[in-house]
Write a protein that holds these residues in place. Structure first.
Motif, mmCIF file in Angstrom:
data_model
loop_
_atom_site.group_PDB
_atom_site.id
_atom_site.type_symbol
_atom_site.label_atom_id
_atom_site.label_comp_id
_atom_site.label_asym_id
_atom_site.label_seq_id
_atom_site.Cartn_x
_atom_site.Cartn_y
_atom_site.Cartn_z
ATOM 1 N N LEU A 1 8.241 -17.353 7.008
ATOM 2 C CA LEU A 1 9.027 -16.148 6.744
ATOM 3 C C LEU A 1 8.079 -14.963 6.631
ATOM 4 N N ALA A 2 8.482 -13.823 7.207
ATOM 5 C CA ALA A 2 7.647 -12.626 7.101
ATOM 6 C C ALA A 2 8.536 -11.386 7.116
ATOM 7 N N THR A 3 8.206 -10.434 6.250
ATOM 8 C CA THR A 3 8.928 -9.165 6.177
ATOM 9 C C THR A 3 7.931 -8.020 6.205
ATOM 10 N N ILE A 4 8.279 -6.973 6.937
ATOM 11 C CA ILE A 4 7.520 -5.723 6.881
ATOM 12 C C ILE A 4 8.523 -4.605 6.628
ATOM 13 N N ALA A 5 8.202 -3.709 5.674
ATOM 14 C CA ALA A 5 9.207 -2.741 5.247
ATOM 15 C C ALA A 5 8.575 -1.463 4.737
ATOM 16 N N LEU A 6 9.316 -0.373 4.874
ATOM 17 C CA LEU A 6 9.005 0.866 4.180
ATOM 18 C C LEU A 6 9.589 0.776 2.782
ATOM 19 N N ALA B 1 0.873 -1.175 0.000
ATOM 20 C CA ALA B 1 0.000 0.000 0.000
ATOM 21 C C ALA B 1 0.910 1.225 0.000
ATOM 22 N N SER B 2 0.660 2.164 -0.907
ATOM 23 C CA SER B 2 1.517 3.347 -0.983
ATOM 24 C C SER B 2 0.692 4.570 -1.356
ATOM 25 N N PHE B 3 1.281 5.730 -1.129
ATOM 26 C CA PHE B 3 0.594 7.003 -1.360
ATOM 27 C C PHE B 3 1.525 7.927 -2.127
ATOM 28 N N GLY B 4 1.011 8.520 -3.191
ATOM 29 C CA GLY B 4 1.809 9.428 -3.999
ATOM 30 C C GLY B 4 2.007 10.769 -3.304
ATOM 31 N N LEU B 5 3.256 11.146 -3.096
ATOM 32 C CA LEU B 5 3.578 12.442 -2.494
ATOM 33 C C LEU B 5 3.958 13.475 -3.550
ATOM 34 N N ALA B 6 4.305 13.003 -4.729
ATOM 35 C CA ALA B 6 4.580 13.846 -5.887
ATOM 36 C C ALA B 6 4.420 12.960 -7.117
ATOM 37 N N LYS B 7 4.418 13.573 -8.303
ATOM 38 C CA LYS B 7 4.266 12.768 -9.511
ATOM 39 C C LYS B 7 5.398 11.748 -9.662
ATOM 40 N N TRP B 8 6.565 12.073 -9.152
ATOM 41 C CA TRP B 8 7.738 11.221 -9.343
ATOM 42 C C TRP B 8 8.042 10.342 -8.145
ATOM 43 N N PHE B 9 7.219 10.422 -7.061
ATOM 44 C CA PHE B 9 7.596 9.741 -5.819
ATOM 45 C C PHE B 9 6.367 9.288 -5.041
ATOM 46 N N SER B 10 6.437 8.066 -4.494
ATOM 47 C CA SER B 10 5.426 7.576 -3.561
ATOM 48 C C SER B 10 6.120 6.876 -2.402
ATOM 49 N N LEU B 11 5.445 6.814 -1.276
ATOM 50 C CA LEU B 11 5.979 6.146 -0.087
ATOM 51 C C LEU B 11 5.004 5.057 0.311
ATOM 52 N N GLY B 12 5.532 3.840 0.500
ATOM 53 C CA GLY B 12 4.637 2.723 0.737
ATOM 54 C C GLY B 12 5.075 1.819 1.866
ATOM 55 N N LEU B 13 4.172 0.907 2.209
ATOM 56 C CA LEU B 13 4.401 -0.121 3.215
ATOM 57 C C LEU B 13 4.265 -1.474 2.538
ATOM 58 N N LEU B 14 5.233 -2.345 2.766
ATOM 59 C CA LEU B 14 5.240 -3.702 2.214
ATOM 60 C C LEU B 14 5.107 -4.706 3.346
#
Length: 214
Positions: free
Chosen positions: A102-107, A72-85
């Motif tokens: 096995l489990a991973t949580i990441a920015l 899930a991620s959110f666009g902060l600019a046209k060229w960039f988004s920040l998400g959670l994996l």
């Protein structure tokens, strides 16, 4: 009656929506889920201290992984988004008697190198935490629980069939360093005060995900 003002207003709306139809934009919410398969090299080092003297054992192996990346991620600019994996799954090493979780949580910051209406090419970075549980049932149940940090670099493309639905295809390099947190043998938990264990992994993953954006 349809007036010129009405037609102009409709044309302006259509133009506005067309310009905002890029794969990513400020305020765009992305959601995806799919499958990933990876090939990894593993290195395990165990140190046992006897009267303060360290005895070190090193082993190397290979493994394949199957995981379910949920993003899930959110666009902060046209060229960039920040998400959670969030990525649960399992891997199989050369020992057929072992099973694991096995489990991973990441920015996951994502940079859009190409950002068109229905196509995107992106690069991403992954900063995460990973947990791994290995069960060995030969001859009795031995369970080792690991935890630590992970880091990844990736690139991929987004192909959108509508304004809201598409497919993401990607490749990632992923490295992790996991410390032994708990070990049990036949349900008896060992005291790890004199034992240290660390597993380092390096691998490449390919993933294919159904993608939605709003």
């Amino acid at each position: 009656m349809i007036t010129l003002r009405t037609l102009f207003f409709a044309f302006a709306l259509n133009l506005a929506f067309g310009l905002s139809a890029q794969v990513n934009d400020k305020g765009t919410f992305h959601l995806s889920i799919g499958l990933a398969g990876g090939v990894h090299g593993t290195a395990y080092q165990q140190t046992i201290y006897v009267l303060g003297i360290p005895f070190v054992d090193r082993q190397t192996d290979g493994a394949v992984s199957v995981t379910v990346p949920i993003r899930a991620s959110f666009g902060l600019a046209k060229w960039f988004s920040l998400g959670l994996l969030v990525e649960p799954g399992s891997y199989l090493d050369s020992n057929a008697t072992r099973s694991n979780a096995l489990a991973t949580i990441a920015l996951e910051p994502r940079f859009y190198l190409v950002n068109a209406d229905r196509f995107a090419w992106f690069a991403s970075v992954q900063f995460g935490a990973t947990s791994l549980q290995i069960d060995d049932r030969s001859p009795v149940l031995q369970r080792a629980e690991f935890g630590g940090g992970s880091f990844g670099l990736g690139t991929g493309i987004g192909l959108y069939f509508t304004d809201h639905f598409g497919l993401n295809l990607g490749v990632r390099y992923l490295a992790s360093s996991l410390d032994l947190r708990k070990y049990s043998y036949d349900s008896s938990v060992f005291n790890l005060s004199n034992v240290e264990g660390r597993m380092d992994t390096r691998g490449v993953l390919l993933d294919a995900c159904l993608a939605f954006k709003f």
